[in-house]
Design a protein around this motif. Structure first.
Motif, PDB file in Angstrom:
ATOM      1  N   CYS A 135       0.817  -1.220   0.000  1.00 22.42           N
ATOM      2  CA  CYS A 135       0.000   0.000   0.000  1.00 22.42           C
ATOM      3  C   CYS A 135       0.847   1.265   0.000  1.00 22.42           C
ATOM      4  O   CYS A 135       0.303   2.368   0.122  1.00 22.42           O
ATOM      5  N   VAL A 136       2.168   1.145  -0.117  1.00 23.12           N
ATOM      6  CA  VAL A 136       3.045   2.307   0.040  1.00 23.12           C
ATOM      7  C   VAL A 136       3.922   2.587  -1.175  1.00 23.12           C
ATOM      8  O   VAL A 136       4.699   3.543  -1.160  1.00 23.12           O
ATOM      9  N   TYR A 152      -0.921  -4.894  -5.039  1.00 24.36           N
ATOM     10  CA  TYR A 152      -0.923  -3.576  -4.415  1.00 24.36           C
ATOM     11  C   TYR A 152      -2.336  -3.038  -4.249  1.00 24.36           C
ATOM     12  O   TYR A 152      -3.281  -3.472  -4.905  1.00 24.36           O
ATOM     13  N   VAL A 153      -2.450  -2.087  -3.344  1.00 23.16           N
ATOM     14  CA  VAL A 153      -3.602  -1.190  -3.254  1.00 23.16           C
ATOM     15  C   VAL A 153      -3.032   0.211  -3.411  1.00 23.16           C
ATOM     16  O   VAL A 153      -2.180   0.632  -2.616  1.00 23.16           O
ATOM     17  N   VAL A 195      -6.445 -14.517   5.921  1.00 17.47           N
ATOM     18  CA  VAL A 195      -5.511 -13.551   6.500  1.00 17.47           C
ATOM     19  C   VAL A 195      -5.097 -12.584   5.397  1.00 17.47           C
ATOM     20  O   VAL A 195      -4.631 -13.016   4.335  1.00 17.47           O
ATOM     21  N   VAL A 196      -5.258 -11.294   5.642  1.00 16.60           N
ATOM     22  CA  VAL A 196      -4.859 -10.277   4.681  1.00 16.60           C
ATOM     23  C   VAL A 196      -3.703  -9.478   5.274  1.00 16.60           C
ATOM     24  O   VAL A 196      -3.835  -8.870   6.345  1.00 16.60           O
ATOM     25  N   ALA A 197      -2.564  -9.506   4.584  1.00 16.52           N
ATOM     26  CA  ALA A 197      -1.374  -8.770   5.012  1.00 16.52           C
ATOM     27  C   ALA A 197      -1.293  -7.460   4.228  1.00 16.52           C
ATOM     28  O   ALA A 197      -1.345  -7.465   2.994  1.00 16.52           O
ATOM     29  N   LEU A 198      -1.183  -6.349   4.952  1.00 13.82           N
ATOM     30  CA  LEU A 198      -1.107  -5.028   4.333  1.00 13.82           C
ATOM     31  C   LEU A 198       0.214  -4.368   4.711  1.00 13.82           C
ATOM     32  O   LEU A 198       0.497  -4.152   5.895  1.00 13.82           O
TER      33      LEU A 198
END
Length: 367
Positions: A135-136, A152-153, A195-198
């Motif tokens: 996300c970065v 990505y987001v 499980v969502v890893a961000l």
């Protein structure tokens, strides 16, 4: 079928010799769990290629992935700002090393579809799906339809430039969020636990969340995630529940030992970053931690812990850890209450709802 213990580790960088030594303090915990998931922060490769876009991290010795397997780490998220620092050869060699060790992975691949695909992991006869998103930025590390890279987001930078770790990231791109939500719903059809890893947030600053972090984590939960595991900041963040499910906003460092942040080195970009980050984030590393020169408060760490019961109920909490000089994680022991108080306090300072922590089983459960 019985209750399963799942542990969640933060960032993992093992680019110094004797990787088993650096993991030895926490390895009894990670090996005893039914599943341990960590975040692979850098490529494990012999590639000397340097891709532009962020301060390039050096690749770690690919043989050090074997140490992760020996420590019982069964799965890793890969979508982060450094995963493509050694180019496509670095990613390919990392994927091969994970496969060699039987370590499941999600978040990076040779195409965008591969990067977005969940890792499906057997855990005591039930299936855990792991999804992972960067996300970065930097955007140059993101995968394309036929381009290797990370899932990505997209989060817009306030200055109108590309998404990148040193920018102020503000607004979540709606189409990008919708794609993540679709991935979660699809994974939900094949798994008993998601499980969502961000890879998200602001590095090196205590007790602060960027404006997008809570809405994005909540969107993941409401799309069907059972737990959100955050990392990237290299310092722990608070914990909250969304619709009864746990969000670890920042697991901090799992095991990070590296010479890449040493003040005296031959790599000009890394040496310059060592000095610049002190000015950007307002801290001076403790000289006792040459292999982990992070914010002094980063010595307070945690391993996220889930007890997944037969009826699907999840008890969430954490095992407190401490980083002993020059950077090795160990169980917090006599410092456990101090670390737990720190985790509760930084969450409240960041604006999270207060959490009740109940001491049990060598750690703390969310009350």
């Amino acid at each position: 079928m019985s209750t399963a213990e799942i542990l969640l580790l933060g960032d993992l960088i093992l680019d110094v010799p004797e990787p088993d030594h650096w993991l030895a303090g926490i390895a009894p915990l990670t090996r005893a769990a039914d599943l341990t998931i960590g975040h692979l922060e850098v490529p494990y490769t012999t590639s000397a290629e340097e891709r532009p876009g962020d301060v390039p991290a050096p690749g770690a010795n690919p043989a050090h992935l074997d140490a992760l397997a020996r420590a019982g780490i069964g799965a890793v998220s890969m979508a982060g700002n450094h995963m493509m620092d050694c180019g496509v050869p670095g990613l390919v060699e990392t994927l091969a090393g994970l496969a060699r060790n039987g370590i499941a992975h999600a978040g990076a691949g040779l195409t965008l579809a591969a990067a977005r695909a969940p890792a499906l992991i057997d855990c005591k006869g039930r299936t855990v799906a792991l999804l992972s998103y960067n996300c970065v930025g930097p955007e140059l590390c993101w995968a394309g339809e036929a381009e290797p890279g990370c899932a990505y987001v997209r989060v817009a930078a306030s200055d109108g430039g590309p998404s990148r770790p040193q920018a102020e990231l503000t607004e979540i791109d709606p189409a990008s969020q919708a794609a993540m939500e679709a991935d979660i719903r699809a994974a939900r059809r094949h798994a008993d636990l998601v499980v969502v890893a961000l890879h998200k947030g602001i590095t090196h600053v205590p007790a602060r969340l960027a404006a997008y972090e809570r809405p994005l984590a909540a969107a993941a939960i409401r799309a069907g995630a059972d737990v959100v595991a955050g990392h990237h900041a290299h310092i722990a963040r608070g914990i909250e529940r969304v619709d009864g499910r746990p969000v670890f906003h920042g697991l901090g460092n799992g095991c990070v030992v590296t010479h890449a942040l040493a003040p005296a080195q031959d790599h000009p970009a890394r040496a310059a970053w060592v000095e610049r980050r002190k000015q950007l984030f307002g801290f001076e590393p403790d000289p006792a931690y040459p292999l982990a020169p992070f914010h002094p408060e980063a010595v307070n760490g945690m391993i996220g812990r889930l007890l997944w019961h037969e009826d699907g109920r999840i008890e969430a909490g954490f095992l407190p850890i401490w980083f002993e000089p020059p950077g090795r994680p160990v169980p917090a022991g006599a410092r456990s209450a101090e670390v737990a108080d720190y985790i509760a306090r930084i969450g409240e300072i960041a604006g999270l709802p207060p959490v009740s922590l109940v001491a049990e089983r060598g750690g703390y459960r969310l009350g």
